[in-house]
Scaffold this motif. Structure first.
Motif, mmCIF file in Angstrom:
data_model
loop_
_atom_site.group_PDB
_atom_site.id
_atom_site.type_symbol
_atom_site.label_atom_id
_atom_site.label_comp_id
_atom_site.label_asym_id
_atom_site.label_seq_id
_atom_site.Cartn_x
_atom_site.Cartn_y
_atom_site.Cartn_z
ATOM 1 N N GLU A 63 17.461 -35.017 4.863
ATOM 2 C CA GLU A 63 17.663 -33.282 5.198
ATOM 3 C C GLU A 63 16.674 -33.498 6.184
ATOM 4 O O GLU A 63 15.775 -33.463 6.644
ATOM 5 N N TYR A 64 17.317 -32.191 7.144
ATOM 6 C CA TYR A 64 16.144 -31.854 8.221
ATOM 7 C C TYR A 64 16.728 -30.579 8.698
ATOM 8 O O TYR A 64 16.858 -29.977 8.915
ATOM 9 N N ILE A 65 14.876 -30.422 8.151
ATOM 10 C CA ILE A 65 14.004 -30.016 8.202
ATOM 11 C C ILE A 65 14.096 -28.632 9.265
ATOM 12 O O ILE A 65 13.455 -29.661 9.843
ATOM 13 N N ASP A 66 14.546 -27.586 9.448
ATOM 14 C CA ASP A 66 14.182 -27.042 10.447
ATOM 15 C C ASP A 66 14.967 -26.783 11.418
ATOM 16 O O ASP A 66 14.279 -27.395 12.958
ATOM 17 N N ALA A 67 16.038 -27.818 11.473
ATOM 18 C CA ALA A 67 17.146 -28.358 12.666
ATOM 19 C C ALA A 67 17.453 -27.670 13.751
ATOM 20 O O ALA A 67 18.210 -27.771 14.610
ATOM 21 N N ALA A 68 17.914 -26.393 13.083
ATOM 22 C CA ALA A 68 18.353 -25.245 14.550
ATOM 23 C C ALA A 68 18.025 -23.916 14.102
ATOM 24 O O ALA A 68 17.743 -23.960 13.148
ATOM 25 N N TRP A 69 18.175 -23.028 14.680
ATOM 26 C CA TRP A 69 17.528 -21.879 15.156
ATOM 27 C C TRP A 69 18.598 -20.540 15.704
ATOM 28 O O TRP A 69 19.403 -21.267 16.287
ATOM 29 N N CYS A 70 18.355 -19.590 15.733
ATOM 30 C CA CYS A 70 19.215 -18.673 15.960
ATOM 31 C C CYS A 70 18.171 -17.166 16.554
ATOM 32 O O CYS A 70 17.128 -17.050 15.163
ATOM 33 N N TYR A 71 18.286 -16.297 17.016
ATOM 34 C CA TYR A 71 17.559 -14.800 16.854
ATOM 35 C C TYR A 71 18.650 -13.961 16.374
ATOM 36 O O TYR A 71 19.754 -13.505 17.216
ATOM 37 N N PRO A 72 18.869 -13.485 15.239
ATOM 38 C CA PRO A 72 19.581 -12.825 15.291
ATOM 39 C C PRO A 72 19.301 -11.390 15.478
ATOM 40 O O PRO A 72 20.461 -10.429 15.566
ATOM 41 N N HIS A 73 19.017 -10.971 16.355
ATOM 42 C CA HIS A 73 18.251 -9.538 16.086
ATOM 43 C C HIS A 73 17.327 -9.723 18.249
ATOM 44 O O HIS A 73 16.580 -9.325 17.943
ATOM 45 N N PRO A 74 18.087 -10.567 19.053
ATOM 46 C CA PRO A 74 16.789 -10.648 19.975
ATOM 47 C C PRO A 74 16.682 -9.512 20.726
ATOM 48 O O PRO A 74 17.368 -8.491 20.302
ATOM 49 N N ARG A 75 15.842 -9.588 21.349
ATOM 50 C CA ARG A 75 14.932 -8.516 22.158
ATOM 51 C C ARG A 75 15.818 -8.195 23.199
ATOM 52 O O ARG A 75 16.047 -9.091 23.999
#
Length: 100
Positions: A63-75
């Motif tokens: 299991e790879y915790i926090d292996a990806a990210w996004c900005y659902p509402h970028p400035r």
């Protein structure tokens, strides 16, 4: 361009649809393999992009915790700085995910 971990395809997109920000390659939401990313509760805020949403990946090996990210509402200023709307685009931790 593809993102994989433990041989599991996480995303696949034409390079022209990838957005590069600060050395990270962000994949469009429609390029993600459904069901591979699970929401993480890790909080994070980038001073110029805004609040990030993290994802973990579970494979048959690990299991790879926090292996990806996004900005659902970028400035809006971040979108203007980047020159592209990267809302919902996903980047991967390249110390664990192979992006090629």
């Amino acid at each position: 361009m593809r993102a994989t971990i433990d041989g599991v395809l996480l995303a696949d997109a034409d390079p022209q649809h990838i957005i590069s920000i600060e050395g990270n390659r962000y994949f469009p939401p429609e390029s993600l393999t459904i069901g591979t990313l699970k929401d993480s509760s890790t909080p994070s805020v980038c001073p110029w992009k805004g609040r990030a949403r993290y994802y973990s990946v579970k494979t048959s090996h690990d299991e790879y915790i926090d292996a990806a990210w996004c900005y659902p509402h970028p400035r809006q200023t971040a979108i203007e700085t980047v020159g592209h709307n990267f809302t919902g685009y996903v980047a991967f931790d390249t110390t664990r995910v192979i992006v090629e």
